[in-house]
Design a protein around this motif. Structure first.
Motif, PDB file in Angstrom:
ATOM      1  N   LEU A   1       0.804  -1.228   0.000  1.00 44.46           N
ATOM      2  CA  LEU A   1       0.000   0.000   0.000  1.00 44.46           C
ATOM      3  C   LEU A   1       0.839   1.282   0.000  1.00 44.46           C
ATOM      4  CD1 LEU A   1      -2.800   1.265   0.021  1.00 44.46           C
ATOM      5  CD2 LEU A   1      -2.803   1.069   2.519  1.00 44.46           C
ATOM      6  N   PRO A   2       1.885   1.414   0.842  1.00 43.84           N
ATOM      7  CA  PRO A   2       2.679   2.654   0.802  1.00 43.84           C
ATOM      8  C   PRO A   2       3.294   2.915  -0.571  1.00 43.84           C
ATOM      9  CG  PRO A   2       3.151   1.429   2.812  1.00 43.84           C
ATOM     10  CD  PRO A   2       2.322   0.524   1.941  1.00 43.84           C
ATOM     11  N   GLY A   3       3.727   1.853  -1.256  1.00 48.53           N
ATOM     12  CA  GLY A   3       4.265   2.012  -2.603  1.00 48.53           C
ATOM     13  C   GLY A   3       3.226   2.570  -3.556  1.00 48.53           C
ATOM     14  N   ALA A   4       2.006   2.045  -3.452  1.00 47.11           N
ATOM     15  CA  ALA A   4       0.920   2.543  -4.299  1.00 47.11           C
ATOM     16  C   ALA A   4       0.637   4.016  -4.008  1.00 47.11           C
ATOM     17  CB  ALA A   4      -0.334   1.705  -4.068  1.00 47.11           C
ATOM     18  N   ALA A   5       0.681   4.385  -2.712  1.00 51.33           N
ATOM     19  CA  ALA A   5       0.419   5.776  -2.333  1.00 51.33           C
ATOM     20  C   ALA A   5       1.504   6.706  -2.882  1.00 51.33           C
ATOM     21  CB  ALA A   5       0.347   5.888  -0.812  1.00 51.33           C
ATOM     22  N   ILE A   6       2.762   6.287  -2.773  1.00 50.34           N
ATOM     23  CA  ILE A   6       3.871   7.101  -3.275  1.00 50.34           C
ATOM     24  C   ILE A   6       3.775   7.254  -4.789  1.00 50.34           C
ATOM     25  CG2 ILE A   6       6.380   7.068  -3.676  1.00 50.34           C
ATOM     26  CD1 ILE A   6       6.666   6.066  -0.806  1.00 50.34           C
ATOM     27  N   ASN A   7       3.427   6.162  -5.463  1.00 49.08           N
ATOM     28  CA  ASN A   7       3.258   6.212  -6.913  1.00 49.08           C
ATOM     29  C   ASN A   7       2.172   7.209  -7.298  1.00 49.08           C
ATOM     30  OD1 ASN A   7       1.847   5.013  -9.545  1.00 49.08           O
ATOM     31  ND2 ASN A   7       3.994   4.382  -9.548  1.00 49.08           N
ATOM     32  N   ALA A   8       1.076   7.209  -6.530  1.00 46.92           N
ATOM     33  CA  ALA A   8      -0.031   8.129  -6.802  1.00 46.92           C
ATOM     34  C   ALA A   8       0.381   9.577  -6.570  1.00 46.92           C
ATOM     35  CB  ALA A   8      -1.226   7.770  -5.922  1.00 46.92           C
TER      36      ALA A   8
END
Length: 447
Positions: A300-307
């Motif tokens: 999830l944190p990776g997805a948030a950073i990507n966003a």
């Protein structure tokens, strides 16, 4: 067109695209559960993801022609209705094949929707905002597939497995109703014919090649036959586009160096994104014995950073260009390589979280500006076909990478070793991305 109307159109289309692309990777962390419930093996079950990506790639080439042939409201309503039909088929499917059929119907609509949204965003906004606009589009295109595994992990833990197919229905239905009332028309219909020979030849060629790759380990001769047949049909497709007055896809734009180079970067980076998303949760669940929900939360944190990073780098591109952003993204990819290679059953969870987040920061930094850079030397007439080609090849690359990585990971008897082989493959691709960028920027400086 007023800013208010632009914002309304953008909000509706980006929200619909986000939901469709979220659905693309929703099966990843749920595969172990679905394998058990549906009584299929992994090679079969993974087609719920790979087949979806493949169908998106097959349907995407229609987008440019549909955009010219029909009004924007007609396209939007048609896409949403087809997607909802697919959702109903998948959610009520009695077996694996019925569910797969529903997923493929969803993907056919999703492929057209993604490109339709990007073409619309480029068309309705001034050129000086193109980097920012493409950053927002890439936020959706990158972040939605990245969030999918996390969401599915949570859902498969707390809800019945059919919730994976049901939850999207009220979301898309609500977007459709809002669109019916407030989405304006913003294009004019043109007298354009759909070249079905081109559409079917490209569809058959891509399907044959990707299925051939997926079965190459078990049925070598059949696989090679399919790959050869698919390649020959693809050559026919390419030659046909060069002879048509109004090509189904204008492949002549590959002669533009900025476009062809950036397309190669986008394909490779998107392949890394989906390949990592596919194999990492499988390792976490099967070898670290984590739940689907935990594996999803790790990502999830990776997805948030990507966003977060996609619109930021899109804005920075408008101000400073692409070179420095690319260097940052490439460094992030390379920093993530070694920890991914060393991932073991004893690997700390926090380090998995950080490593995956760094990789997705690199993906976001490279991919969003690359899409804008690809269009910079094209005329307004060529941009529709360029956007369609970009999305088509990105999806094909995602499907191809998923298939290749599954084959690589399945070669050894131990999945741990297979996982490392797949990470070595991704490392080599990351280095290739750096090489392509180095050559491109050197030539740009000389020009």
């Amino acid at each position: 067109m007023t800013n208010k109307k632009r914002n309304t159109i953008g909000a509706i289309l980006l929200l619909a695209t986000f939901a469709a692309l979220l659905n693309q990777t929703l099966m990843i962390t749920a595969l172990p559960k679905l394998i058990s419930v549906l009584n299929v093996n992994f090679a079969t079950a993974q087609w719920l993801t790979t087949g979806y990506i493949l169908m998106v790639g097959i349907s995407t080439p229609l987008s440019a022609t549909l955009y010219e042939k029909y009004s924007t409201r007609q396209i939007f309503i048609g896409i949403m209705v087809v997607f909802l039909i697919g959702s109903l088929v998948a959610s009520s499917g009695a077996n694996f094949w019925a569910i797969l059929l529903g997923r493929l119907i969803q993907a056919a609509a999703g492929g057209v929707l993604t490109t339709f949204t990007m073409i619309s965003m480029i068309t309705i906004n001034p050129i000086e905002r193109r980097g920012t606009v493409m950053g927002l589009s890439m936020l959706v295109i990158s972040a939605a597939p990245a969030i999918g595994p996390t969401l599915s992990g949570v859902m498969i833990t707390f809800l019945p497995w059919r919730a994976l197919f049901i939850f999207i229905i009220p979301i898309m239905l609500t977007i459709l109703i809002i669109g019916l009332f407030i989405l304006p028309n913003y294009s004019e219909k043109q007298a354009v014919k759909i070249d079905f020979k081109s559409f079917f030849s490209s569809s058959i060629a891509l399907t044959a090649i990707l299925i051939g790759i997926s079965i190459i380990r078990e049925q070598l001769l059949i696989a090679l036959g399919l790959i050869i047949i698919g390649s020959l049909i693809m050559i026919y497709f390419g030659r046909r586009q060069l002879t048509l007055e109004e090509p189904f896809l204008n492949i002549r734009i590959f002669k533009v160096r900025s476009f062809s180079t950036m397309i190669s970067l986008i394909m490779l980076v998107f392949g890394i994104l989906l390949g990592t998303e596919l194999v990492m949760p499988m390792f976490l669940e099967n070898n670290q014995h984590l739940s689907g929900m935990t594996a999803g939360l790790i990502m999830l944190p990776g997805a948030a950073i990507n966003a977060i990073i996609s619109p930021i780098v899109g804005n920075l591109y408008d101000q400073y260009g692409y070179k420095k952003i690319f260097v940052f993204g490439f460094l992030m990819l390379m920093i993530s390589v070694l920890p991914m290679l060393l991932l073991t059953a004893e690997f700390p969870i926090w380090l998995s979280v950080v490593t995956y987040a760094i990789r997705l920061a690199g993906v976001g930094a490279i991919m969003a500006p690359a899409t804008t850079e690809a269009l910079k030397d094209l005329s307004p007439v060529e941009i529709n076909h360029a956007t369609t080609l970009t999305n088509t090849l990105r999806q094909i690359s995602g499907s191809l990478f998923n298939t290749i990585i599954i084959v690589i990971a399945s070669i050894p008897a131990s999945f741990v070793i297979g996982y490392r082989f797949s990470m070595i493959f991704i490392m080599v691709i990351s280095m290739l991305i750096g090489l392509i960028g180095l050559v491109y920027f050197r030539k740009e400086r000389k020009n």
